[in-house]
Scaffold this motif. Structure first.
Motif, PDB file in Angstrom:
ATOM      1  N   LEU A  42       0.828  -1.147  -0.022  1.00 39.18           N
ATOM      2  CA  LEU A  42       0.002   0.043  -0.060  1.00 39.18           C
ATOM      3  C   LEU A  42       0.788   1.245  -0.143  1.00 39.18           C
ATOM      4  O   LEU A  42       2.005   1.377   0.661  1.00 39.18           O
ATOM      5  N   GLN A  43       0.298   2.320  -0.807  1.00 37.80           N
ATOM      6  CA  GLN A  43       1.157   3.432  -0.818  1.00 37.80           C
ATOM      7  C   GLN A  43       0.531   4.682  -1.116  1.00 37.80           C
ATOM      8  O   GLN A  43      -0.600   4.664  -2.033  1.00 37.80           O
ATOM      9  N   LYS A  44       0.575   5.991  -0.508  1.00 40.30           N
ATOM     10  CA  LYS A  44      -0.039   7.028  -0.682  1.00 40.30           C
ATOM     11  C   LYS A  44       1.179   8.137  -0.691  1.00 40.30           C
ATOM     12  O   LYS A  44       1.794   8.390   0.136  1.00 40.30           O
ATOM     13  N   ARG A  45       1.188   9.013  -1.961  1.00 41.39           N
ATOM     14  CA  ARG A  45       2.294   9.842  -1.828  1.00 41.39           C
ATOM     15  C   ARG A  45       1.793  11.324  -2.034  1.00 41.39           C
ATOM     16  O   ARG A  45       0.662  11.564  -2.854  1.00 41.39           O
ATOM     17  N   ILE A  46       2.336  12.428  -1.464  1.00 41.75           N
ATOM     18  CA  ILE A  46       2.020  13.883  -1.709  1.00 41.75           C
ATOM     19  C   ILE A  46       3.186  14.668  -1.960  1.00 41.75           C
ATOM     20  O   ILE A  46       4.409  14.230  -1.585  1.00 41.75           O
ATOM     21  N   GLY A  47       3.279  15.811  -2.697  1.00 44.34           N
ATOM     22  CA  GLY A  47       4.330  16.715  -2.947  1.00 44.34           C
ATOM     23  C   GLY A  47       4.053  18.105  -2.621  1.00 44.34           C
ATOM     24  O   GLY A  47       3.160  18.278  -1.565  1.00 44.34           O
ATOM     25  N   ASP A  48       4.753  19.179  -2.797  1.00 44.42           N
ATOM     26  CA  ASP A  48       4.561  20.462  -2.319  1.00 44.42           C
ATOM     27  C   ASP A  48       3.350  20.981  -2.363  1.00 44.42           C
ATOM     28  O   ASP A  48       2.570  20.700  -3.368  1.00 44.42           O
ATOM     29  N   GLY A  49       2.711  21.696  -1.592  1.00 37.02           N
ATOM     30  CA  GLY A  49       1.388  22.332  -1.543  1.00 37.02           C
ATOM     31  C   GLY A  49       0.203  21.216  -1.704  1.00 37.02           C
ATOM     32  O   GLY A  49      -0.974  21.704  -1.657  1.00 37.02           O
ATOM     33  N   GLU A  50       0.271  20.014  -1.411  1.00 39.43           N
ATOM     34  CA  GLU A  50      -0.619  19.078  -1.273  1.00 39.43           C
ATOM     35  C   GLU A  50      -0.839  18.583   0.136  1.00 39.43           C
ATOM     36  O   GLU A  50      -0.004  18.783   1.054  1.00 39.43           O
ATOM     37  N   THR A  51      -1.988  18.136   0.675  1.00 36.84           N
ATOM     38  CA  THR A  51      -2.162  17.659   1.845  1.00 36.84           C
ATOM     39  C   THR A  51      -2.981  16.142   1.641  1.00 36.84           C
ATOM     40  O   THR A  51      -3.593  15.605   0.626  1.00 36.84           O
ATOM     41  N   LEU A  52      -2.658  15.387   2.366  1.00 42.13           N
ATOM     42  CA  LEU A  52      -3.154  13.908   2.748  1.00 42.13           C
ATOM     43  C   LEU A  52      -3.947  13.944   4.013  1.00 42.13           C
ATOM     44  O   LEU A  52      -3.666  14.049   5.043  1.00 42.13           O
ATOM     45  N   SER A  53      -5.376  13.348   3.798  1.00 42.56           N
ATOM     46  CA  SER A  53      -6.388  13.081   4.674  1.00 42.56           C
ATOM     47  C   SER A  53      -5.965  11.555   5.292  1.00 42.56           C
ATOM     48  O   SER A  53      -5.916  10.638   4.630  1.00 42.56           O
ATOM     49  N   ILE A  54      -5.724  11.743   6.681  1.00 44.02           N
ATOM     50  CA  ILE A  54      -5.564  10.199   7.121  1.00 44.02           C
ATOM     51  C   ILE A  54      -6.391  10.180   8.546  1.00 44.02           C
ATOM     52  O   ILE A  54      -6.210  10.890   9.366  1.00 44.02           O
ATOM     53  N   ASN A  55      -7.192   9.089   8.196  1.00 50.29           N
ATOM     54  CA  ASN A  55      -8.215   8.890   9.487  1.00 50.29           C
ATOM     55  C   ASN A  55      -8.795  10.193   9.651  1.00 50.29           C
ATOM     56  O   ASN A  55      -9.324  10.639  10.898  1.00 50.29           O
ATOM     57  N   GLY A  56      -9.298  10.795   8.814  1.00 49.19           N
ATOM     58  CA  GLY A  56     -10.146  11.933   8.840  1.00 49.19           C
ATOM     59  C   GLY A  56      -9.326  13.589   9.103  1.00 49.19           C
ATOM     60  O   GLY A  56     -10.088  14.435   9.293  1.00 49.19           O
ATOM     61  N   ASN A  57      -7.954  13.324   9.272  1.00 52.48           N
ATOM     62  CA  ASN A  57      -7.423  14.634   9.623  1.00 52.48           C
ATOM     63  C   ASN A  57      -6.207  15.019   8.335  1.00 52.48           C
ATOM     64  O   ASN A  57      -5.710  13.885   7.763  1.00 52.48           O
ATOM     65  N   ASN A  58      -6.046  16.027   8.297  1.00 50.10           N
ATOM     66  CA  ASN A  58      -5.246  16.681   7.140  1.00 50.10           C
ATOM     67  C   ASN A  58      -3.598  16.630   7.509  1.00 50.10           C
ATOM     68  O   ASN A  58      -3.531  17.182   8.643  1.00 50.10           O
ATOM     69  N   TYR A  59      -2.766  16.318   6.593  1.00 46.64           N
ATOM     70  CA  TYR A  59      -1.506  16.326   6.920  1.00 46.64           C
ATOM     71  C   TYR A  59      -0.755  16.848   5.552  1.00 46.64           C
ATOM     72  O   TYR A  59      -1.098  16.619   4.523  1.00 46.64           O
ATOM     73  N   GLU A  60       0.236  17.564   5.894  1.00 48.54           N
ATOM     74  CA  GLU A  60       1.273  18.237   4.656  1.00 48.54           C
ATOM     75  C   GLU A  60       2.711  17.926   5.086  1.00 48.54           C
ATOM     76  O   GLU A  60       3.039  17.134   6.006  1.00 48.54           O
ATOM     77  N   LEU A  61       3.557  18.203   4.040  1.00 46.02           N
ATOM     78  CA  LEU A  61       4.967  18.008   4.108  1.00 46.02           C
ATOM     79  C   LEU A  61       5.479  18.620   5.312  1.00 46.02           C
ATOM     80  O   LEU A  61       5.318  19.734   5.702  1.00 46.02           O
ATOM     81  N   ALA A  62       6.470  17.857   6.135  1.00 44.62           N
ATOM     82  CA  ALA A  62       7.176  18.374   7.120  1.00 44.62           C
ATOM     83  C   ALA A  62       8.203  19.131   6.636  1.00 44.62           C
ATOM     84  O   ALA A  62       8.678  20.064   7.354  1.00 44.62           O
ATOM     85  N   VAL A  63       9.109  18.730   5.712  1.00 45.73           N
ATOM     86  CA  VAL A  63       9.963  19.423   5.091  1.00 45.73           C
ATOM     87  C   VAL A  63       9.857  19.426   3.506  1.00 45.73           C
ATOM     88  O   VAL A  63       9.453  18.591   2.910  1.00 45.73           O
ATOM     89  N   ALA A  64       9.533  20.778   3.220  1.00 46.15           N
ATOM     90  CA  ALA A  64       9.166  21.209   1.827  1.00 46.15           C
ATOM     91  C   ALA A  64      10.255  20.577   0.817  1.00 46.15           C
ATOM     92  O   ALA A  64      11.527  20.714   1.083  1.00 46.15           O
ATOM     93  N   GLY A  65       9.629  20.289  -0.363  1.00 44.81           N
ATOM     94  CA  GLY A  65      10.776  19.806  -1.100  1.00 44.81           C
ATOM     95  C   GLY A  65      11.014  18.329  -1.306  1.00 44.81           C
ATOM     96  O   GLY A  65      11.567  17.949  -2.276  1.00 44.81           O
TER      97      GLY A  65
END
Length: 251
Positions: free
Chosen positions: A133-156
């Motif tokens: 299983l895999q889910k990826r995001i990049g700069d400016g994107e958010t990922l919903s995990i268990n109903g909560n949103n997450y973004e990149l901890a380190v840009a780039g």
């Protein structure tokens, strides 16, 4: 759940043996004979479908009962994602499945070849399937995990959630329905749908380079662990659907 699967598998194997012997007695009474020491397969089958690609050895005990011993493998998948709480994880399947099925043909002695081809399959499979299983995001994107949103901890840098869902070394009972008409004396077509009862899978997920967005106080790995637990306990993943087609050769 694993105890239930074991009981079901044992029950199916007992039913297979009983059905084969009962059908054999009936066929002998109808004038057919069955060589009990004839263990040489009566045919082979090539197949491809949701559980991968492979083939099977075929035995014909009598017009009503046959056996299929086969193996499916490879990375053919029946779906491209696993969805939970609105998050879709990309799914990469690695199938390893050995199976033994009894094929019961109610109209096996019919003069109609289409009726002859109808059968019900019951048996067991030995599953060693593994799903990445895999889910990826990049700069400016958010990922919903268990109903909560997450973004990149380190840009780039890429952020992702990766893990595995597995049904390893498990004996699973199987039921299905098929149609295998003969084209001529030797060649035939084959199609089958059914399902294995696998019980719940094991799921492990790990996040990388993800941080909560403003207002979210739940660490990314905590949310990932919660989501893995939900996938592992979702009833729909207790069943492994099967759909396959192929060609057979009988001698």
């Amino acid at each position: 759940m694993k105890t239930l699967a074991t009981i079901l598998a044992a029950s199916i194997l007992t039913a297979i043996a009983g059905t084969a012997m009962a059908a054999d007695d009936a066929v002998v009474q109808d004038g057919y004979t069955f060589e009990r020491n004839q263990l040489i397969p009566t045919g082979v089958r090539a197949e491809v479908g949701t559980t991968g690609y492979g083939g099977a050895l075929l035995w014909t005990a009598n017009p009503y009962v046959g056996l299929a011993l086969g193996y499916n493998g490879g990375d053919i998948s029946w779906t491209d994602d696993v969805s939970v709480n609105g998050t879709k994880y990309d799914l990469d399947m690695d199938n390893k499945l050995a199976y033994l099925n009894a094929e019961i043909r109610p109209w096996g002695a019919s003069t109609n070849r289409w009726a002859q081809g109808l059968y019900m399959a019951a048996g067991v499979g030995y599953l060693d399937n593994q799903y990445d299983l895999q889910k990826r995001i990049g700069d400016g994107e958010t990922l919903s995990i268990n109903g909560n949103n997450y973004e990149l901890a380190v840009a780039g840098q890429e952020g992702n959630v990766r893990g595995q869902m597995s049904y390893e070394n498990d004996i699973a009972p199987y039921v299905g329905f098929g149609f295998a008409p003969k084209i001529n004396k030797n060649w035939g077509l084959f199609g089958e749908v059914g399902a294995y009862y696998t019980g719940n899978p094991k799921v492990q997920l790990t996040q990388n380079n993800l941080a909560p967005v403003t207002g979210n106080t739940i660490p990314a790995q905590v949310a990932v662990d919660q989501e893995a637990n939900e996938i592992a306990n979702d009833d729909k993943y207790q069943w492994l659907p099967v759909g396959k087609v192929g060609v057979s050769f009988n001698w």
